[in-house]
Enzyme design. Structure first.
Site, PDB file in Angstrom:
ATOM      1  N   THR A 125      44.393  19.651  80.426  1.00  0.00           N
ATOM      2  CA  THR A 125      43.979  18.859  81.420  1.00  0.00           C
ATOM      3  C   THR A 125      43.763  17.380  81.113  1.00  0.00           C
ATOM      4  O   THR A 125      43.617  17.229  79.883  1.00  0.00           O
ATOM      5  CB  THR A 125      42.322  19.469  81.919  1.00  0.00           C
ATOM      6  OG1 THR A 125      42.040  18.126  82.648  1.00  0.00           O
ATOM      7  CG2 THR A 125      41.703  19.369  80.672  1.00  0.00           C
ATOM      8  N   ASP A 126      44.202  16.344  81.936  1.00  0.00           N
ATOM      9  CA  ASP A 126      43.977  15.057  81.532  1.00  0.00           C
ATOM     10  C   ASP A 126      42.475  14.714  81.154  1.00  0.00           C
ATOM     11  O   ASP A 126      42.303  13.652  80.721  1.00  0.00           O
ATOM     12  CB  ASP A 126      44.252  14.151  83.019  1.00  0.00           C
ATOM     13  CG  ASP A 126      43.601  14.340  83.982  1.00  0.00           C
ATOM     14  OD1 ASP A 126      42.735  15.314  84.179  1.00  0.00           O
ATOM     15  OD2 ASP A 126      43.815  13.636  85.157  1.00  0.00           O
ATOM     16  N   GLU A 127      41.415  15.598  81.601  1.00  0.00           N
ATOM     17  CA  GLU A 127      40.343  15.076  81.339  1.00  0.00           C
ATOM     18  C   GLU A 127      39.993  15.234  79.590  1.00  0.00           C
ATOM     19  O   GLU A 127      38.895  14.763  79.146  1.00  0.00           O
ATOM     20  CB  GLU A 127      39.187  16.133  81.898  1.00  0.00           C
ATOM     21  CG  GLU A 127      39.243  16.310  83.351  1.00  0.00           C
ATOM     22  CD  GLU A 127      38.234  16.938  84.179  1.00  0.00           C
ATOM     23  OE1 GLU A 127      37.087  17.202  83.271  1.00  0.00           O
ATOM     24  OE2 GLU A 127      38.346  17.560  85.147  1.00  0.00           O
ATOM     25  N   TYR A 150      33.112  21.041  79.299  1.00  0.00           N
ATOM     26  CA  TYR A 150      34.585  21.874  79.746  1.00  0.00           C
ATOM     27  C   TYR A 150      35.531  21.041  78.991  1.00  0.00           C
ATOM     28  O   TYR A 150      36.379  21.799  78.308  1.00  0.00           O
ATOM     29  CB  TYR A 150      34.640  21.600  81.239  1.00  0.00           C
ATOM     30  CG  TYR A 150      35.949  21.586  81.801  1.00  0.00           C
ATOM     31  CD1 TYR A 150      36.674  22.887  81.754  1.00  0.00           C
ATOM     32  CD2 TYR A 150      36.706  20.718  82.324  1.00  0.00           C
ATOM     33  CE1 TYR A 150      37.824  22.921  82.108  1.00  0.00           C
ATOM     34  CE2 TYR A 150      37.906  20.472  82.821  1.00  0.00           C
ATOM     35  CZ  TYR A 150      38.626  21.818  82.432  1.00  0.00           C
ATOM     36  OH  TYR A 150      39.839  21.987  82.932  1.00  0.00           O
ATOM     37  N   LYS A 154      38.418  22.355  76.167  1.00  0.00           N
ATOM     38  CA  LYS A 154      40.012  22.251  76.142  1.00  0.00           C
ATOM     39  C   LYS A 154      40.608  21.266  75.281  1.00  0.00           C
ATOM     40  O   LYS A 154      41.739  21.720  74.842  1.00  0.00           O
ATOM     41  CB  LYS A 154      40.189  21.655  77.806  1.00  0.00           C
ATOM     42  CG  LYS A 154      39.827  22.361  78.801  1.00  0.00           C
ATOM     43  CD  LYS A 154      40.535  23.738  79.074  1.00  0.00           C
ATOM     44  CE  LYS A 154      41.813  23.737  79.502  1.00  0.00           C
ATOM     45  NZ  LYS A 154      42.325  25.030  79.649  1.00  0.00           N
TER      46      LYS A 154
END
Ligand SMILES: NC(=O)c1ccc[n+]([C@@H]2O[C@H](COP(=O)([O-])OP(=O)(O)OC[C@H]3O[C@@H](n4cnc5c(N)ncnc54)[C@H](O)[C@@H]3O)[C@@H](O)[C@H]2O)c1
Length: 327
Positions: A125-127, A150, A154
């Site tokens: 994810t870009d997060e 989260y 990741k």
């Protein structure tokens, strides 16, 4: 190819399985999913009897189950969507995130090594990059700076995937995409939550002042990007997947309100999520230039179609409402 799609009963995974079964390449798809609150076999009811599709209920952190699936189905490639995916839930219960998002990926990578699986694609994810400053876009080489449990799990998984490339020479890729929107998303995430609450006449909860900005990528465009990475990604490479459709959360909520023709008074501003990143913004020049991918779905049309899908599929989301947190 025999492709093991983990987490295939969730939002993006089920869209990806539909994409693969419709691409005419006759791959065999094995969907391996734990069926958590977010896993829903109704997403795949139309393909359940397809001879190119098999479902296995299993946990990616369960070594025995993972190895049996890979061995029994002579798996050539794994695309790992399986994860606990909701940031709010990660703040309440980080342990489940560590187990699925980190330990699960470690278990999969070990099995890839043991059974010499040709390709492993980790859906990230870009997060993992954390919040961008205005005008700043993170490329694949940017530092990882996750803010939530989260995104931290990741990011940890991404590092593990890269370590397996460097140490054991596994043929791995990582995709880091922007926020996805589209059909079959669990009605706890922003767009389906707003549409379903809007229809039910319930409050539309907006974090803080609603000015957090996300980049909105249609799930169909993401599926094409992931497929390009699966078939043509270079070993060890990370690919950002963006749409450059930046919108504040409150703008998305207002789009839903206008489309449903309901009152703005349904908006309810609530206390912001802790460590809520202000802006996600990534540079996706690499996948555009190296793999020739670009998004196709027009943002406004895609959002309208998505809202209409939830409006027209009440029988899909009504049975899920009891599983939605804080409803
Ligand atoms: N939704 C987005 O906007 C977005 C954006 C970028 C990246 N991602 C990533 O894409 C992937 C899929 O996201 P999503 O939105 O479809 O999530 P989702 O929550 O809708 O689906 C996750 C699926 O994984 C399954 N699962 C969870 N833990 C498992 C385990 N231990 N073993 C086997 N299956 C398990 C669930 O049952 C569910 O079917 C995730 O890895 C997420 O981090 C999502």
């Amino acid at each position: 190819m025999n492709i093991l799609v983990t987490g295939g009963a969730g939002f993006i995974g089920s869209n990806f399985i539909h994409y693969l079964l419709g691409d005419g390449l006759h791959d065999h798809i094995i969907n391996f999913d734990k069926l958590t609150y977010a896993g829903n076999l109704a997403n795949l009811a139309d393909v359940a009897d397809d001879s190119s599709y098999t479902f296995i209920k299993g946990d990616i952190a369960d070594k025995t189950a993972v190895e049996a699936a890979i061995n029994d189905y002579h798996v050539d490639a794994i695309v790992n969507f399986a994860a606990e995916s909701h940031v709010d839930r990660s703040i309440l219960d980080p342990d489940a995130f560590v187990r699925s998002n980190y330990v699960g990926v470690s278990t999969l990578l070990d099995a890839v090594k043991t059974f010499k699986v040709d390709k492993f694609v980790q859906i990230s994810t870009d997060e993992v990059y954390g919040s961008s400053r205005p005008g700043e876009q993170f490329s694949e080489t940017a530092d990882l700076n996750p803010s939530s449990p989260y995104s931290a799990t990741k990011a940890g998984a991404d590092l593990l995937v890269l370590a397996y490339f460097k140490t054991y020479g596994l043929n791995v890729n990582i995709t880091r995409s922007a926020n996805n929107y589209g059909k079959l998303q669990f009605p706890e995430k922003l767009i389906p939550l707003m549409v379903t609450n809007g229809i039910l006449g319930k409050p539309l909860p907006v974090y803080g002042d609603g000015t957090n900005v996300r980049d909105w990528l249609n799930v169909a465009d993401n599926c094409r990007a992931i497929d390009a990475v699966l078939r043509r990604g270079q070993a060890g490479e990370i690919y950002n997947i963006a749409a450059h459709n930046y919108a504040k959360n409150i703008q998305i909520v207002k789009k839903v309100i206008n489309h449903l023709n309901i009152s703005k008074s349904q908006i309810e501003y609530v206390a912001d999520r802790p460590a809520n990143d202000l802006l996600y913004s990534i540079d996706d020049a690499k996948i555009r230039h190296e793999l020739g991918w670009q998004p196709r779905v027009d943002f406004d049309a895609g959002i309208d179609q998505t809202i209409d899908w939830y409006v027209n599929h009440e029988q899909w989301w009504r049975p899920l409402l009891g599983k939605v947190k804080n409803r």
